[in-house]
Design an enzyme around this catalytic site. Structure first.
Site, PDB file in Angstrom:
ATOM      1  N   ASP A  86       0.821  -1.223   0.000  1.00  0.00           N
ATOM      2  CA  ASP A  86       0.000   0.000   0.000  1.00  0.00           C
ATOM      3  C   ASP A  86       0.849   1.264   0.000  1.00  0.00           C
ATOM      4  O   ASP A  86       0.448   2.293   0.546  1.00  0.00           O
ATOM      5  CB  ASP A  86      -0.955  -0.009   1.209  1.00  0.00           C
ATOM      6  CG  ASP A  86      -1.856  -1.228   1.183  1.00  0.00           C
ATOM      7  OD1 ASP A  86      -2.087  -1.793   2.269  1.00  0.00           O
ATOM      8  OD2 ASP A  86      -2.267  -1.633   0.090  1.00  0.00           O
TER       9      ASP A  86
HETATM   10  N1  LIG Z   1       2.709  -6.425  -2.979  1.00  0.00           N
HETATM   11  C1  LIG Z   1       1.517  -5.852  -2.751  1.00  0.00           C
HETATM   12  N2  LIG Z   1       0.407  -6.623  -2.682  1.00  0.00           N
HETATM   13  C2  LIG Z   1      -0.792  -6.040  -2.437  1.00  0.00           C
HETATM   14  C3  LIG Z   1      -0.889  -4.646  -2.222  1.00  0.00           C
HETATM   15  C4  LIG Z   1       0.301  -3.861  -2.322  1.00  0.00           C
HETATM   16  O1  LIG Z   1       0.261  -2.618  -2.203  1.00  0.00           O
HETATM   17  N3  LIG Z   1       1.472  -4.496  -2.584  1.00  0.00           N
HETATM   18  N4  LIG Z   1      -2.135  -4.102  -1.858  1.00  0.00           N
HETATM   19  C5  LIG Z   1      -3.028  -5.108  -1.274  1.00  0.00           C
HETATM   20  C6  LIG Z   1      -4.424  -4.781  -0.868  1.00  0.00           C
HETATM   21  N5  LIG Z   1      -4.525  -4.781   0.575  1.00  0.00           N
HETATM   22  C7  LIG Z   1      -5.120  -3.673   1.053  1.00  0.00           C
HETATM   23  O2  LIG Z   1      -5.659  -2.906   0.240  1.00  0.00           O
HETATM   24  C8  LIG Z   1      -4.151  -5.857   1.425  1.00  0.00           C
HETATM   25  C9  LIG Z   1      -4.530  -7.139   1.086  1.00  0.00           C
HETATM   26  C10 LIG Z   1      -4.160  -8.202   1.902  1.00  0.00           C
HETATM   27  C11 LIG Z   1      -3.445  -7.990   3.060  1.00  0.00           C
HETATM   28  C12 LIG Z   1      -3.060  -9.162   3.898  1.00  0.00           C
HETATM   29  O3  LIG Z   1      -2.470  -9.022   4.961  1.00  0.00           O
HETATM   30  N6  LIG Z   1      -3.401 -10.363   3.392  1.00  0.00           N
HETATM   31  C13 LIG Z   1      -2.992 -11.626   4.052  1.00  0.00           C
HETATM   32  C14 LIG Z   1      -4.009 -12.728   3.808  1.00  0.00           C
HETATM   33  C15 LIG Z   1      -5.381 -12.305   4.236  1.00  0.00           C
HETATM   34  C16 LIG Z   1      -6.409 -13.429   3.923  1.00  0.00           C
HETATM   35  O4  LIG Z   1      -5.969 -14.564   3.628  1.00  0.00           O
HETATM   36  O5  LIG Z   1      -7.615 -13.128   3.961  1.00  0.00           O
HETATM   37  C17 LIG Z   1      -1.681 -12.072   3.410  1.00  0.00           C
HETATM   38  O6  LIG Z   1      -1.515 -11.815   2.167  1.00  0.00           O
HETATM   39  O7  LIG Z   1      -0.915 -12.751   4.112  1.00  0.00           O
HETATM   40  C18 LIG Z   1      -3.068  -6.702   3.409  1.00  0.00           C
HETATM   41  C19 LIG Z   1      -3.430  -5.627   2.586  1.00  0.00           C
HETATM   42  C20 LIG Z   1      -3.178  -6.241  -2.264  1.00  0.00           C
HETATM   43  N7  LIG Z   1      -1.907  -6.826  -2.387  1.00  0.00           N
END
Ligand SMILES: Nc1nc2c(c(=O)[nH]1)N[C@@H](CN(C=O)c1ccc(C(=O)N[C@@H](CCC(=O)O)C(=O)O)cc1)CN2
EC number: 3.5.1.10
Length: 288
Positions: free
Chosen positions: A232
């Protein structure tokens, strides 16, 4: 055909700022009676970079786009430009990605189906099956790629191969709730768009509305940005806010925020599709 319906080439460029860029580009277009219907430029004093965007009626150019690009090349080389001329006959190939929340992808699918947002929808990729029926209602291919939290590599290998198979030019994370691996962020650098459900840089990461409730903010918001390995933290394309008070709980904040998210993502994607967003470092120029 109205003026708005008349096809246009879009020329975008950035280069070290100096006197004569606008004159050179405009004289080039005038040299073959090219009709400039929209022009914008920005000189960034902090970086010394110059940005320009021009729309030129296709039917005012007496040769094809390859010849146009060939004739522009010497000017681009003279000024050290990074540049692109987009052909309106070649639709922008887009892959949408989602998880369980449907408010953003519903808006994008509807606007795609009506032609309000003009792009070729290659398909939808999701880590859940919840939005399959919605996607297939609009006649788009749906690819379910579940993510194993213990080993995410196979899933993102599949995501990458699907995006390659679909020849995706742009990937839109429409509330796709997985962190994209660095190699995919780099592969789609400046071509992967996310909607974050907060007014960045406030409340990055998961559950921003709950973070906002705990902080007692009076404004919530949404941010459309390019995806980078830093969560983000990518270049911002579009943002907006909505008022809240002490009377709204997190659930009501989410409800109010979702209306902001869908409009911010739609507007941000529209700016991207129309080549109105020029990126430099971690910032953007948006010729709205
Ligand atoms: N490399 C990036 N990937 C993503 C970004 C980014 O800016 N750089 N934005 C996110 C969107 N997002 C908030 O808008 C977000 C999505 C997911 C997570 C998170 O902690 N996800 C967990 C799993 C959650 C689940 O399984 O329900 C994880 O990936 O371990 C935080 C922020 C989209 N991707």
């Amino acid at each position: 055909m109205t003026a708005a319906q008349r096809p246009r080439y879009t020329l975008t460029l950035s280069c070290p700022d100096q006197v004569g860029i606008v004159a050179a580009v405009s004289s080039f277009t005038a040299s073959f009676n090219g009709w400039i219907v929209e022009a914008a430029q920005h000189a960034d004093s902090e970086t010394g970079l110059f940005f320009m965007r021009q729309e030129i009626y296709v039917d005012s150019v007496p040769f094809g786009i390859n010849e146009l690009r060939k004739r522009f090349t010497p000017i681009a080389e003279q000024f050290g430009m990074i540049w692109k001329i987009r052909d309106p006959d070649v639709p922008h190939r887009v892959v949408l990605m989602c998880s369980k929340q449907d408010h953003c992808i519903t808006d994008l699918l509807h606007r795609w189906s009506t032609g309000d947002l003009k792009f070729h929808l290659c398909g939808v990729i999701s880590n859940h099956n919840d939005l399959r029926s919605l996607t297939e209602y609009y006649g788009a291919p749906y690819h379910h790629v579940p993510v194993d939290p213990k080993n995410k590599t196979p899933a993102f290998t599949r995501v990458e191969s699907l995006c390659e198979e679909m020849d995706a030019e742009t990937v839109v994370l429409a509330r796709y709730m997985q962190i994209m691996p660095p190699h995919l962020c780099e592969k789609y650098d400046g071509r992967m768009i996310n909607i974050h459900h907060s007014f960045l840089p406030a409340f990055i990461g998961a559950k921003p509305y709950h973070q906002a409730f705990e902080r007692g903010v009076k404004l919530i918001g949404a941010t459309c940005h390019y995806v980078t390995p830093d969560l983000d933290a990518g270049p911002i394309i579009e943002q907006d806010v909505a008022r809240v008070t002490h009377a709204q709980d997190p659930a009501e904040m989410v409800r109010r925020g979702q209306d902001v998210e869908r409009l911010v993502l739609t507007h941000g994607l529209r700016m991207h599709l129309e080549d109105r967003v020029l990126r430099y470092g971690n910032k953007t120029v948006v010729f709205a």
